[in-house]
Design an enzyme around this catalytic site. Structure first.
Site, PDB file in Angstrom:
ATOM      1  N   HIS A  57       0.804  -1.220   0.000  1.00 43.37           N
ATOM      2  CA  HIS A  57       0.000   0.000   0.000  1.00 43.37           C
ATOM      3  C   HIS A  57       0.840   1.275   0.000  1.00 43.37           C
ATOM      4  CE1 HIS A  57      -3.803  -2.059   0.329  1.00 43.37           C
ATOM      5  NE2 HIS A  57      -3.388  -2.728   1.387  1.00 43.37           N
TER       6      HIS A  57
ATOM      7  N   GLU B 262      -7.679 -12.811   4.396  1.00 47.05           N
ATOM      8  CA  GLU B 262      -8.492 -11.601   4.405  1.00 47.05           C
ATOM      9  C   GLU B 262      -9.701 -11.686   3.480  1.00 47.05           C
ATOM     10  OE1 GLU B 262      -5.667  -8.467   3.661  1.00 47.05           O
ATOM     11  OE2 GLU B 262      -4.448  -9.741   2.389  1.00 47.05           O
TER      12      GLU B 262
ATOM     13  N   ASP C  96      -9.791  -6.001   5.112  1.00 48.84           N
ATOM     14  CA  ASP C  96     -10.237  -6.538   3.825  1.00 48.84           C
ATOM     15  C   ASP C  96     -11.280  -7.626   4.007  1.00 48.84           C
ATOM     16  OD1 ASP C  96      -8.859  -4.899   2.075  1.00 48.84           O
ATOM     17  OD2 ASP C  96      -7.065  -6.117   2.120  1.00 48.84           O
TER      18      ASP C  96
END
Length: 247
Positions: free
Chosen positions: A39, A144, A170
């Site tokens: 990210h 996730e 997530d």
């Protein structure tokens, strides 16, 4: 296996591109950092510097890779990372492929690169370099999704998987928010039945404490950007209040 998976350990995400962040986190007392390549726009050169600085500062350097790509995992491990967190591992088959990317033959498919940081610039013998890669490098799939929850026991039992990491944010996006706590509890139980340690992320100190109380072995608490932002907001607010009170 690293002590980070044997005892309650506290880490944080590194998202800023300055290696100084890593040194600050070491002085703060974190046991490990996770350099986040999923990210952020961090590059591998900066990541290698962060890994080296973490080791020199007495912290374990983990890296969250952006995907399952074996070449990326290999380069991160060649840079000296103590292990990788791999996002969106949904099945035992995916976990097996990721684990093989972390291990040398005959246990996996990782290529040898002992003249870099992982081999102490060629100072390790080939045998010790291979032993370290196969026995001490950490492979940690992130679970996730609803599918990963259903597969949690099988994923945790895959040879070469050292722990599993709960991706609550997530997971909530995938299945909705109402059942997340129960699903996380189910993953924890399945992983423990398979003998695998469990890690998780926490946004606050209280959430980190709750995760450790729930039995998680390692927790990634907050991140460098959020801590900087919170401190900046608190500082400005405090000065504004003091100025208003004195005027």
């Amino acid at each position: 296996m690293s002590d980070v998976l044997r005892a309650p350990a506290l880490g944080t995400w590194v998202k800023l591109s300055s290696p100084t962040t890593v040194e600050i986190m070491a002085y703060a007392g974190f046991d490990f950092v996770v350099v986040d390549l999923e990210h952020t726009l961090l590059d591998l050169g900066t990541t290698q510097t962060m890994i080296s600085l973490a080791r020199a500062s007495g912290m374990l350097p983990l890296v969250r890779v952006p995907d399952h790509t074996a070449s990326t995992i290999q380069r991160v491990l060649d840079a000296g990372a103590a292990g990788v967190l791999v996002p969106h591992v949904d099945t035992a088959e995916q976990a097996g492929a990721v684990a093989r990317a972390c291990r040398f033959p005959p246990h996996g498919t990782r290529g040898a690169g002992s003249t870099g940081p992982a081999g102490r610039w060629g100072r390790l013998s080939r045998a010790e370099y291979v032993r370290h890669g196969n026995d001490e490098v950490l492979c940690i799939p992130q679970l996730e999704s609803g599918r990963a929850v259903r597969e949690a026991g099988r994923i945790a039992a895959v040879p070469g998987v050292d722990a599993v990491f709960l991706g609550a944010a997530d997971l909530a996006m995938d299945v909705g928010t109402s059942d997340v706590a129960d699903l996380l509890a189910a993953v924890r139980a399945a992983a423990r039945d398979a003998g695998a340690p469990v890690g998780s992320a926490a946004a606050s100190a209280s959430a980190a404490r709750a995760a450790l109380d729930a039995g998680d072995t390692f927790v990634v608490c907050s991140n460098d950007t959020s801590m900087l932002a919170a401190a900046a907001v608190d500082t400005v607010a405090a000065v504004r209040r003091a100025s208003a009170a004195s005027s």
